[in-house]
Design a protein around this motif. Structure first.
Motif, PDB file in Angstrom:
ATOM      1  N   ARG A  87       5.514 -11.010 -30.822  1.00  0.00           N
ATOM      2  CA  ARG A  87       5.892  -9.710 -31.408  1.00  0.00           C
ATOM      3  C   ARG A  87       4.833  -8.638 -31.180  1.00  0.00           C
ATOM      4  NH1 ARG A  87      10.348 -10.234 -34.429  1.00  0.00           N
ATOM      5  NH2 ARG A  87      10.978 -12.340 -35.013  1.00  0.00           N
ATOM      6  N   LYS A  88       4.212  -8.683 -30.020  1.00  0.00           N
ATOM      7  CA  LYS A  88       3.319  -7.581 -29.654  1.00  0.00           C
ATOM      8  C   LYS A  88       3.203  -7.533 -28.142  1.00  0.00           C
ATOM      9  CE  LYS A  88      -0.822 -10.290 -30.836  1.00  0.00           C
ATOM     10  NZ  LYS A  88      -2.054 -10.271 -31.632  1.00  0.00           N
ATOM     11  N   PRO A  89       2.861  -6.374 -27.613  1.00  0.00           N
ATOM     12  CA  PRO A  89       2.758  -6.254 -26.157  1.00  0.00           C
ATOM     13  C   PRO A  89       1.491  -6.926 -25.635  1.00  0.00           C
ATOM     14  CG  PRO A  89       2.134  -4.192 -27.199  1.00  0.00           C
ATOM     15  CD  PRO A  89       2.607  -5.097 -28.294  1.00  0.00           C
ATOM     16  N   LEU A  90       1.495  -7.165 -24.336  1.00  0.00           N
ATOM     17  CA  LEU A  90       0.338  -7.795 -23.698  1.00  0.00           C
ATOM     18  C   LEU A  90      -0.943  -7.000 -23.963  1.00  0.00           C
ATOM     19  CD1 LEU A  90      -0.361 -10.229 -21.907  1.00  0.00           C
ATOM     20  CD2 LEU A  90       0.011  -8.751 -19.916  1.00  0.00           C
ATOM     21  N   ALA A  91      -0.797  -5.693 -24.021  1.00  0.00           N
ATOM     22  CA  ALA A  91      -1.972  -4.842 -24.224  1.00  0.00           C
ATOM     23  C   ALA A  91      -2.649  -5.099 -25.567  1.00  0.00           C
ATOM     24  CB  ALA A  91      -1.573  -3.366 -24.120  1.00  0.00           C
ATOM     25  N   GLN A  92      -1.944  -5.804 -26.456  1.00  0.00           N
ATOM     26  CA  GLN A  92      -2.557  -6.143 -27.744  1.00  0.00           C
ATOM     27  C   GLN A  92      -2.895  -7.637 -27.831  1.00  0.00           C
ATOM     28  OE1 GLN A  92      -0.110  -4.638 -30.990  1.00  0.00           O
ATOM     29  NE2 GLN A  92       0.084  -2.666 -29.980  1.00  0.00           N
ATOM     30  N   CYS A  93      -2.835  -8.309 -26.684  1.00  0.00           N
ATOM     31  CA  CYS A  93      -3.073  -9.761 -26.677  1.00  0.00           C
ATOM     32  C   CYS A  93      -4.472 -10.105 -26.166  1.00  0.00           C
ATOM     33  CB  CYS A  93      -2.049 -10.469 -25.787  1.00  0.00           C
ATOM     34  SG  CYS A  93      -0.393 -10.506 -26.497  1.00  0.00           S
ATOM     35  N   ARG A  94      -5.096 -11.022 -26.873  1.00  0.00           N
ATOM     36  CA  ARG A  94      -6.373 -11.566 -26.424  1.00  0.00           C
ATOM     37  C   ARG A  94      -6.084 -12.820 -25.591  1.00  0.00           C
ATOM     38  NH1 ARG A  94     -11.214 -10.117 -27.679  1.00  0.00           N
ATOM     39  NH2 ARG A  94     -10.360  -8.648 -29.188  1.00  0.00           N
ATOM     40  N   VAL A  95      -6.722 -12.883 -24.444  1.00  0.00           N
ATOM     41  CA  VAL A  95      -6.399 -13.936 -23.478  1.00  0.00           C
ATOM     42  C   VAL A  95      -7.470 -15.032 -23.489  1.00  0.00           C
ATOM     43  CG1 VAL A  95      -6.012 -14.449 -21.031  1.00  0.00           C
ATOM     44  CG2 VAL A  95      -5.174 -12.290 -22.005  1.00  0.00           C
ATOM     45  N   GLY A  96      -7.045 -16.254 -23.689  1.00  0.00           N
ATOM     46  CA  GLY A  96      -7.936 -17.414 -23.573  1.00  0.00           C
ATOM     47  C   GLY A  96      -7.861 -17.973 -22.165  1.00  0.00           C
ATOM     48  N   LEU A  97      -8.898 -18.693 -21.782  1.00  0.00           N
ATOM     49  CA  LEU A  97      -8.989 -19.151 -20.399  1.00  0.00           C
ATOM     50  C   LEU A  97      -9.524 -20.587 -20.377  1.00  0.00           C
ATOM     51  CD1 LEU A  97      -8.859 -18.300 -17.377  1.00  0.00           C
ATOM     52  CD2 LEU A  97     -11.166 -17.369 -17.648  1.00  0.00           C
ATOM     53  N   VAL A  98      -8.867 -21.428 -19.593  1.00  0.00           N
ATOM     54  CA  VAL A  98      -9.269 -22.828 -19.485  1.00  0.00           C
ATOM     55  C   VAL A  98      -9.409 -23.189 -18.010  1.00  0.00           C
ATOM     56  CG1 VAL A  98      -8.726 -25.213 -20.117  1.00  0.00           C
ATOM     57  CG2 VAL A  98      -7.899 -23.346 -21.557  1.00  0.00           C
ATOM     58  N   SER A  99     -10.439 -23.965 -17.692  1.00  0.00           N
ATOM     59  CA  SER A  99     -10.687 -24.351 -16.306  1.00  0.00           C
ATOM     60  C   SER A  99     -10.924 -25.849 -16.207  1.00  0.00           C
ATOM     61  CB  SER A  99     -11.926 -23.617 -15.777  1.00  0.00           C
ATOM     62  OG  SER A  99     -12.295 -24.105 -14.506  1.00  0.00           O
TER      63      SER A  99
END
Lengths: 165, 122
Positions: free
Chosen positions: A42-54
């Motif tokens: 319920r929010k746009p990508l611009a309000q999303c915090r992105v996690g990263l896994v490698s």
């Protein structure tokens, strides 16, 4: 691109059989796939915090590398360092055809920070996680995946990108 | 990696997997997958090619929002080389996947893991 992609399941089975391993690795397989629609946030990508896994067995160049941990547990590193400060110590990649020298080709830190600066995403979580490519699916499911979820929640990740070396 | 993506997704975090082993990832089954037909090692773009890296990451972000069903794969527009012989050579006896030292380390780690497991420490 007429040539088809590599059949790694077949190739590795034949390769390791020729090496003398009798039991072929059972690659994970599920009939159903879980799904969290993006709209559920319920929010746009611009309000999303992105996690990263490698899976890149990433270490920092600027500090002494930690000793190998036989338990091969998930660990985290800060995302606010230049990509060049990291390196991979993974041996399992196609070392004949390519290189892991450019971290952004398997861990897109530079690009995610740029996307945050441009306002495309709200930001990158403070840490990224490193997970080992495991022999044991049980370990991945009972130890590693819960550890990643825990850290993602602590860091306020809304979405996650997972890049498999 | 596929298992971890599935786990996050089960717990409410939308995911995208980037990878170069299409058959393995699709056999596992992940919600969203960006496939690069590149050698194992560069799931997020060609080394030292910022443009391809930018495009691949953007494809992943687009897929996050656009995928309406689980198991959606998007293929990146890049070809590693017009010569596809690397696909034939991977995992053959002429190109041992791990060198001797890495193989030894892998076997030792596997054994150490087995022992930890037996002792109930994992």
């Amino acid at each position: 691109m007429a040539v088809s992609h590599v059949r790694y399941i077949d190739k590795t089975r034949d390769y390791y059989r020729a090496e003398g391993y009798e039991r072929a690795y059972e690659w994970a397989h599920f009939e159903t796939i879980p799904f969290t629609p993006f709209a559920a946030l319920r929010k746009p990508l611009a309000q999303c915090r992105v996690g990263l896994v490698s899976t890149g067995e990433v270490i920092r160049r600027d500090v002494d590398p930690p000793p190998d941990d036989p338990r091969r547990l998930v660990y985290a590193l800060p995302t606010d360092l230049p990509a060049e400060w990291f390196q991979s110590r993974k041996a399992a990649y196609d070392r004949y055809a390519t290189t892991l020298e450019d971290v952004d080709s398997f861990l897109p830190l530079t690009h995610l920070r740029r996307l945050a600066d441009e306002g495309v995403i709200a930001g990158v979580t403070a840490r990224f996680q490193v997970i080992f490519s495991e022999y044991s699916q049980r370990k991945t499911l009972t130890l590693d995946a819960p550890a990643i979820l825990h850290q993602m929640r602590e860091d306020g990740a809304d979405v996650a990108l997972l890049a498999a070396v | 990696m596929g298992l971890a993506a599935r786990y996050l997704e089960e717990h409410g975090i939308p995911t995208v997997v980037f990878g170069c082993a299409r058959d393995i990832v699709e056999r596992c089954g992940v919600p969203r997958f960006v496939f690069s037909d590149f050698p194992l090692g560069n799931p997020t773009g060609r080394p030292y090619d910022l443009e391809s890296q930018r495009v691949v990451v953007q494809l992943g972000l687009d897929l996050l929002a656009s995928a309406s069903v689980p198991g959606t794969t998007v293929v990146t527009p890049y070809e590693w080389n017009t010569d596809h012989s690397w696909k034939e050579r991977i995992f053959t006896s002429t190109q041992p996947f791990l060198d001797a030292q890495a193989t030894e380390k892998w076997l030792a780690a596997k054994e150490e893991y087995r022992q930890l497991r037996q002792k109930g420490e994992l």
